[in-house]
Design an enzyme around this catalytic site. Structure first.
Site, short mmCIF file in Angstrom:
data_model
loop_
_atom_site.label_atom_id
_atom_site.label_comp_id
_atom_site.label_asym_id
_atom_site.label_seq_id
_atom_site.Cartn_x
_atom_site.Cartn_y
_atom_site.Cartn_z
N TRP A 1 24.71 -67.50 -22.32
CA TRP A 1 24.00 -68.41 -23.23
C TRP A 1 23.73 -67.75 -24.57
CZ3 TRP A 1 18.52 -67.97 -24.54
CH2 TRP A 1 17.90 -66.86 -23.99
N ASP A 2 23.98 -66.46 -24.66
CA ASP A 2 23.83 -65.74 -25.93
C ASP A 2 24.63 -66.41 -27.05
OD1 ASP A 2 23.24 -64.15 -23.72
OD2 ASP A 2 23.87 -62.30 -24.66
N GLU A 23 13.74 -61.98 -17.46
CA GLU A 23 14.37 -61.75 -16.16
C GLU A 23 13.60 -60.75 -15.30
OE1 GLU A 23 18.98 -62.66 -17.45
OE2 GLU A 23 18.19 -60.64 -17.68
N LYS A 41 10.58 -58.86 -20.43
CA LYS A 41 11.81 -58.21 -20.87
C LYS A 41 12.18 -58.62 -22.29
CE LYS A 41 16.70 -57.73 -19.54
NZ LYS A 41 17.75 -58.23 -18.64
N GLN A 42 12.03 -59.90 -22.60
CA GLN A 42 12.42 -60.43 -23.92
C GLN A 42 11.63 -61.69 -24.17
OE1 GLN A 42 16.45 -61.23 -22.19
NE2 GLN A 42 16.40 -63.02 -23.52
#
Length: 768
Positions: free
Chosen positions: A359-360, A490, A602-603
């Site tokens: 999906w990046d 994640e 994580k992000q």
């Protein structure tokens, strides 16, 4: 980190001094590519030290059978592997019967490696004393042609410094290659034929299972002090290697040079029975043009790329080097010339993550390609997903969904899901939202609505059907929930009601409904075609609307924020600044159980939603959520710093925005995550571009107009970037004193600058 290892330079990566411990890291950092193929910066000559051999052909992969301890229904059959292709760059070098090997030399001095990003070539030079006492100087340069994308070229020069010497060059092709990343240690290549004709050599090979046919080829030319010399080569073959030996007595201080041309042709572009003919034509062209002229063509090709995509930064060399490195690698990886290709997270720099696209691409890469190239390149990326819609519907059917519901894969080469971690395969379904958002983002930026009735609406319908079926009605809350998911963070699996996932699901449904209405009014023939093809009904659309209108979003009254998911406040909320530094990065120091129970992010997760749907929220709401979530964020995803940099700039926190920018732009150069030897983080590099253009430049689309809110870090004197907006090029230059806008186009354009509507006229400088 590698902060003293790569020399600061505005246009090049430079490494000085040979360090065997840095070889694998350098092989990643100095990688080269041309969109059709790429290679790690392996030495041409033999190297017996620790190395990661890697050459890759775009679109060629192997379905490595999934290896898990416990099979689950719906699990992907395989994990796609980007294949380590036959090696064409090899040139064994022998000096007085001793092989040149930097790992075993008595002494290596004056070692210098340079990746020239402005002109698109890699060079290496050094002096070495071999075990037999001969001292030599080596100069090597190579590039992968943008003009002839099946072709690579090497110039390799040896000069004996302390005595005359017998120098032997042994260029070779080696198909006995294996992947470092493999589940079952399978053989990926079936070697079909090795042939040699005059001075040209070919290896025809086929991938197992997927049956991609390839031809790896080479031809060499020799020079003594720049004069062409003819040497009768001696050819040798084994079952998977073909080589040619050229030997010459060389006087001290004379230079013996080999030009080697090689590369790959593939049956994706040629008939499989004509691969050798195609390779011969490329070699004939290369020899006719010659190394130096090909290099000049390479420089011109890169000049054209930089003309549109360059970002300049004055006063901060490391920041300048970082952004150019990111732009350079993005253009080495994908140029938009082949609609069947996409952008892999490691590009041509390593094997990790295997598959071609995540999906990046939609969330991070499309904005870069929209603004720095012709909009057709971004349209091609959208069409990649349209072409895989049937597979996305099959993927959803495997998980029990029906009626044309589409679940796009987390990882794919051909539209099939091929990720081998169940919590990602089954649960990280927010990827579906990024596909839909990219269609919206493309239309918003380009004003090309035609894509939606032509192709995009079918994708939106499949995605809306998935979200409607994936939602679960809670009679307790009288709301629709989305249960058992993994959000962008994640570090949490199998959680309920991830706010970002729920929000993008609601948005996708509403966006699909909105466009069904628009297409029905303005594109009736497309509407009727799509209605017949997808067979949607009014009652079905009502069911979608019911889910969107009654979606549940976890919220904390105490903190006045949306919760990342149900139960987030039940965690032990210790912020990152209070986490022992020796425990970082937690993904390398902690058990997965401990990570899942922690509050660490994580992000960007909730903040990812605030980034994508910024106009839905006030600046005050963004500030509250940023202040709550960022302190728990460990930024252990390459996709994390860029989003936080953009939002920190939006909040006028320029020092924080600048630090996040340095982290995203120099993530690999400074090896923040201690893993650069595995390959680069290509897709997150588009986020680095966004952190300048959308962060410091404040670029948005507001009311169908281009809008800027320029800011500048105190560390910079100025910066500038270009945007190809609806077929006109706008240059934005920001200094500590103000912002300047210049238009290279044919008609005036109205833009917003800090909320004020101004006019930019062609070839006239506008000062704000």
């Amino acid at each position: 980190m590698n902060q003293d290892y790569i020399k600061p330079d505005t246009w090049s990566l430079i490494e000085e001094g040979f360090n065997a411990d840095k070889v694998k890291s350098s092989e990643s950092l100095f990688s080269i590519g041309n969109g059709a193929m790429g290679q790690r910066a392996n030495f041409e000559e033999q190297y017996t030290g620790d190395t990661f051999q890697g050459s890759y052909i775009a679109g060629v992969y192997y379905p490595d059978k999934t290896r898990v301890g416990w099979w689950k229904n719906g699990y992907p059959e395989y994990f796609a592997k980007v294949l380590n292709a036959p090696n064409w760059i090899g040139i064994n070098v022998v000096i007085n019967d001793e092989k040149l090997d930097l790992f075993t030399c008595k002494k290596v001095s004056k070692f210098r490696r340079e990746l020239n990003m402005k002109e698109g070539w890699l060079s290496r030079s050094f002096e070495a004393v071999l075990q037999n006492g001969v001292k030599i100087k080596v100069d090597a340069k190579r590039f992968l042609s943008l003009e002839i994308d099946a072709l690579g070229a090497i110039e390799y020069q040896v000069t004996p410094l302390n005595s005359d010497a017998k120098i032997t060059y042994k260029p070779y092709l080696d198909a006995g290659i294996t992947n470092e990343d493999t589940n079952w240690d399978d053989q990926f290549w079936d070697i079909l034929n090795l042939t040699q004709h005059k001075k040209q050599s070919y290896i025809e090979a086929r991938t197992m299972k997927t049956h991609f046919y390839t031809c790896t080829f080479m031809e060499s030319r020799l020079f003594l002090n720049d004069a062409v010399i003819e040497i009768e080569g001696a050819y040798q073959q084994t079952k998977d290697l073909i080589s040619c030996t050229y030997q010459q007595e060389i006087n001290k201080k004379d230079t013996f040079t080999i030009h080697k041309f090689g590369g790959y042709v593939v049956d994706r572009n040629h008939k499989k029975e004509e691969l050798v003919t195609a390779a011969k034509d490329i070699l004939d062209q290369a020899l006719n043009v010659g190394f130096k002229a090909l290099l000049e063509m390479q420089k011109e090709s890169w000049a054209q790329i930089w003309k549109m995509s360059d970002i300049t930064i004055e006063g901060d060399v490391k920041a300048q080097q970082g952004i150019r490195f990111n732009i350079f690698q993005l253009n080495q990886t994908y140029l938009g010339t082949d609609a069947s290709l996409n952008i892999g997270p490691k590009g041509f720099t390593g094997e990790k993550y295997g598959g071609s696209t995540y999906w990046d691409t939609e969330a991070y890469c499309i904005p870069f390609y929209m603004a720095t190239k012709n909009q057709s390149v971004a349209r091609t990326l959208l069409e990649y997903r349209y072409n895989h819609l049937g597979k996305a519907i099959e993927n959803a059917e495997k998980l029990g969904f029906k009626n044309g519901a589409a679940l796009y894969p987390m990882v794919t080469m051909n539209g099939e899901e091929c990720h081998n971690e169940w919590e990602i395969t089954f649960e990280e379904i927010h990827r579906n939202g990024a596909i839909a958002f990219a269609i919206f983002n493309y239309h918003r930026f380009t004003d090309d609505y035609a894509y939606i009735p032509e192709k995009g609406l079918e994708v939106l319908i499949g995605i809306a059907r998935f979200w409607q079926q994936r939602a679960t009605f809670s009679s307790d809350k009288n709301k629709f929930m989305i249960l058992g998911v993994t959000g962008p963070n994640e570090y949490e699996n199998n959680i309920n009601n991830n706010w970002y996932t729920n929000y993008i699901a609601k948005w996708c449904i509403n966006y699909a409904l909105e466009n069904i209405d628009l297409v029905q009014v303005d594109h009736i023939s497309d509407y009727l075609r799509i209605k017949e093809k997808t067979n949607f009904t009014d009652n079905e659309l009502k069911d979608w609307k019911k889910v969107a209108d009654n979606m549940y979003f976890p919220y904390s009254e105490k903190h006045n924020i949306f919760l990342q998911q149900d139960g987030f406040l039940d965690k032990e909320l210790i912020t990152v600044k209070n986490l022992d530094e020796s425990q970082r990065p937690i993904n390398q120091k902690w058990s997965w159980d401990r990570i899942l129970r922690s509050p660490y992010i994580k992000q960007a997760d909730t903040l990812q939603g605030f980034y994508m749907f910024e106009s839905d929220f006030s600046t005050e709401e963004l500030e509250r959520h940023f202040d709550f979530y960022e302190p728990f964020t460990v930024h252990e995803s390459s996709l994390s710093p860029c989003v936080h940099s953009i939002q920190a700039a939006k909040l006028n926190r320029m020092e924080q925005a600048y630090q996040f920018y340095l982290r995203t732009s120099r993530l690999d150069l400074d090896d923040y995550n201690h893993e650069v030897e595995e390959g680069l983080h290509i897709t997150s590099m588009a986020g680095t571009w966004m952190s300048i253009v959308e962060g410091f430049g404040g670029m948005r689309i507001v009311n169908n107009a281009l809008s800027f809110s320029p800011k500048i870090p105190k560390e910079w004197k100025s910066y500038s970037f270009k945007v190809n907006f609806r077929h006109q090029m706008i240059t934005i230059n920001v200094t500590q004193k103000g912002a300047y806008f210049e238009l290279d186009g044919k008609q005036d354009i109205r833009i917003l600058v800090d909320g004020e509507l101004v006019t930019v006229s062609p070839n006239k400088l506008l000062t704000v």
